[in-house]
Design an enzyme around this catalytic site. Structure first.
Site, mmCIF file in Angstrom:
data_model
loop_
_atom_site.group_PDB
_atom_site.id
_atom_site.type_symbol
_atom_site.label_atom_id
_atom_site.label_comp_id
_atom_site.label_asym_id
_atom_site.label_seq_id
_atom_site.Cartn_x
_atom_site.Cartn_y
_atom_site.Cartn_z
ATOM 1 N N ASP A 1 0.857 -1.180 0.000
ATOM 2 C CA ASP A 1 0.000 0.000 0.000
ATOM 3 C C ASP A 1 0.899 1.238 0.000
ATOM 4 O O ASP A 1 2.119 1.127 0.135
ATOM 5 C CB ASP A 1 -0.997 -0.032 1.166
ATOM 6 C CG ASP A 1 -0.373 0.181 2.530
ATOM 7 O OD1 ASP A 1 0.858 0.396 2.625
ATOM 8 O OD2 ASP A 1 -1.114 0.127 3.525
ATOM 9 N N CYS B 1 2.083 -3.848 4.122
ATOM 10 C CA CYS B 1 1.217 -2.720 4.468
ATOM 11 C C CYS B 1 1.709 -2.213 5.818
ATOM 12 O O CYS B 1 2.821 -2.559 6.229
ATOM 13 C CB CYS B 1 -0.269 -3.106 4.471
ATOM 14 S SG CYS B 1 -0.810 -4.268 5.728
ATOM 15 N N GLY B 2 0.956 -1.425 6.509
ATOM 16 C CA GLY B 2 1.422 -0.873 7.772
ATOM 17 C C GLY B 2 1.809 -1.936 8.783
ATOM 18 O O GLY B 2 2.871 -1.879 9.398
ATOM 19 N N THR B 3 0.933 -2.934 8.947
ATOM 20 C CA THR B 3 1.200 -4.020 9.899
ATOM 21 C C THR B 3 1.397 -5.366 9.226
ATOM 22 O O THR B 3 1.865 -6.305 9.868
ATOM 23 C CB THR B 3 0.029 -4.182 10.884
ATOM 24 O OG1 THR B 3 -1.143 -4.537 10.134
ATOM 25 C CG2 THR B 3 -0.197 -2.916 11.694
ATOM 26 N N GLY C 1 -3.560 -6.730 7.112
ATOM 27 C CA GLY C 1 -4.568 -6.595 6.051
ATOM 28 C C GLY C 1 -4.195 -7.316 4.773
ATOM 29 O O GLY C 1 -5.016 -8.028 4.192
ATOM 30 N N ASN D 1 5.916 -24.509 6.775
ATOM 31 C CA ASN D 1 4.541 -24.228 6.368
ATOM 32 C C ASN D 1 4.332 -24.102 4.870
ATOM 33 O O ASN D 1 3.218 -23.935 4.419
ATOM 34 C CB ASN D 1 4.056 -22.953 7.070
ATOM 35 C CG ASN D 1 4.025 -23.145 8.562
ATOM 36 O OD1 ASN D 1 3.162 -23.833 9.073
ATOM 37 N ND2 ASN D 1 4.992 -22.575 9.260
ATOM 38 N N ARG E 1 7.738 -33.696 10.277
ATOM 39 C CA ARG E 1 6.452 -33.746 10.986
ATOM 40 C C ARG E 1 5.502 -32.648 10.523
ATOM 41 O O ARG E 1 4.302 -32.695 10.796
ATOM 42 C CB ARG E 1 6.674 -33.681 12.486
ATOM 43 C CG ARG E 1 7.260 -32.381 12.956
ATOM 44 C CD ARG E 1 7.488 -32.382 14.445
ATOM 45 N NE ARG E 1 7.924 -31.047 14.837
ATOM 46 C CZ ARG E 1 8.527 -30.776 15.946
ATOM 47 N NH1 ARG E 1 8.777 -31.728 16.797
ATOM 48 N NH2 ARG E 1 8.889 -29.546 16.229
ATOM 49 N N LYS F 1 0.626 -31.740 8.339
ATOM 50 C CA LYS F 1 -0.112 -30.532 8.697
ATOM 51 C C LYS F 1 -0.334 -29.655 7.470
ATOM 52 O O LYS F 1 -1.440 -29.141 7.247
ATOM 53 C CB LYS F 1 0.654 -29.760 9.773
ATOM 54 C CG LYS F 1 0.858 -30.546 11.044
ATOM 55 C CD LYS F 1 1.862 -29.873 11.949
ATOM 56 C CE LYS F 1 2.263 -30.800 13.083
ATOM 57 N NZ LYS F 1 3.327 -30.263 13.901
#
Length: 153
Positions: A8, A63-65, A68, A97, A131, A135
């Site tokens: 952004d 973005c800022g954090t 979002g 992940n 492992r 998942k």
């Protein structure tokens, strides 16, 4: 490796620094998806679609954090966006992940940390046979078969 990056308007400086960092360190071919749209969901969804379709190997969203853009990107089937807050979490996003998109905040993460997070994300691969594999297979299987659930009340 083909990398898509976008943000952004608040994160333009961070994005430009990271493009330079990626190029200098020869971490991949980076494409700038811009930073002019104040609706961060637009760039996040655009990059998520491109990564999910295999047009890009990895995506980076700011973005800022980071919250979002990560929420928006994860609405796209086949996009696995990890919100990272330090180098270890960025590394584990890949190793444990199999995330294909990294998100973080320009206001919550310093320049050097951002650079090291991006390097960790781009230079690590998901490790089969650990492992973590069952998942990851569980959420990817759900993603492949998911349907829109609507409350019928």
């Amino acid at each position: 490796m083909k990398i898509a990056i976008g943000c952004d308007p608040n994160a333009t400086e961070a994005k430009n620094d990271l493009i330079n960092f990626i190029q200098i360190n020869k971490l991949g071919d980076v494409t700038d998806f811009g930073s002019d749209d104040s609706i961060y969901a637009n760039v996040a969804i655009n990059i998520a679609e491109k990564v999910a379709l295999g047009e890009y190997d990895r995506g980076i969203l700011i973005c800022g954090t980071g919250i979002g853009v990560s929420i928006a990107a994860n609405k796209v089937k086949g996009a696995y966006c990890a919100l990272a807050y330090d180098v270890y979490s960025a590394e584990r996003a890949r190793l444990s992940n199999d995330a294909n998109i990294l998100a973080f905040g320009s206001l919550t993460t310093g320049k050097i940390t951002r650079q090291m997070m991006v390097k960790a994300f781009l230079t690590n691969e998901f490790v089969l046979g650990t492992r973590s594999q069952p998942k990851v297979e569980a959420y990817k299987n759900y993603d492949r078969n998911r349907q829109l659930y609507i409350n019928q009340e």
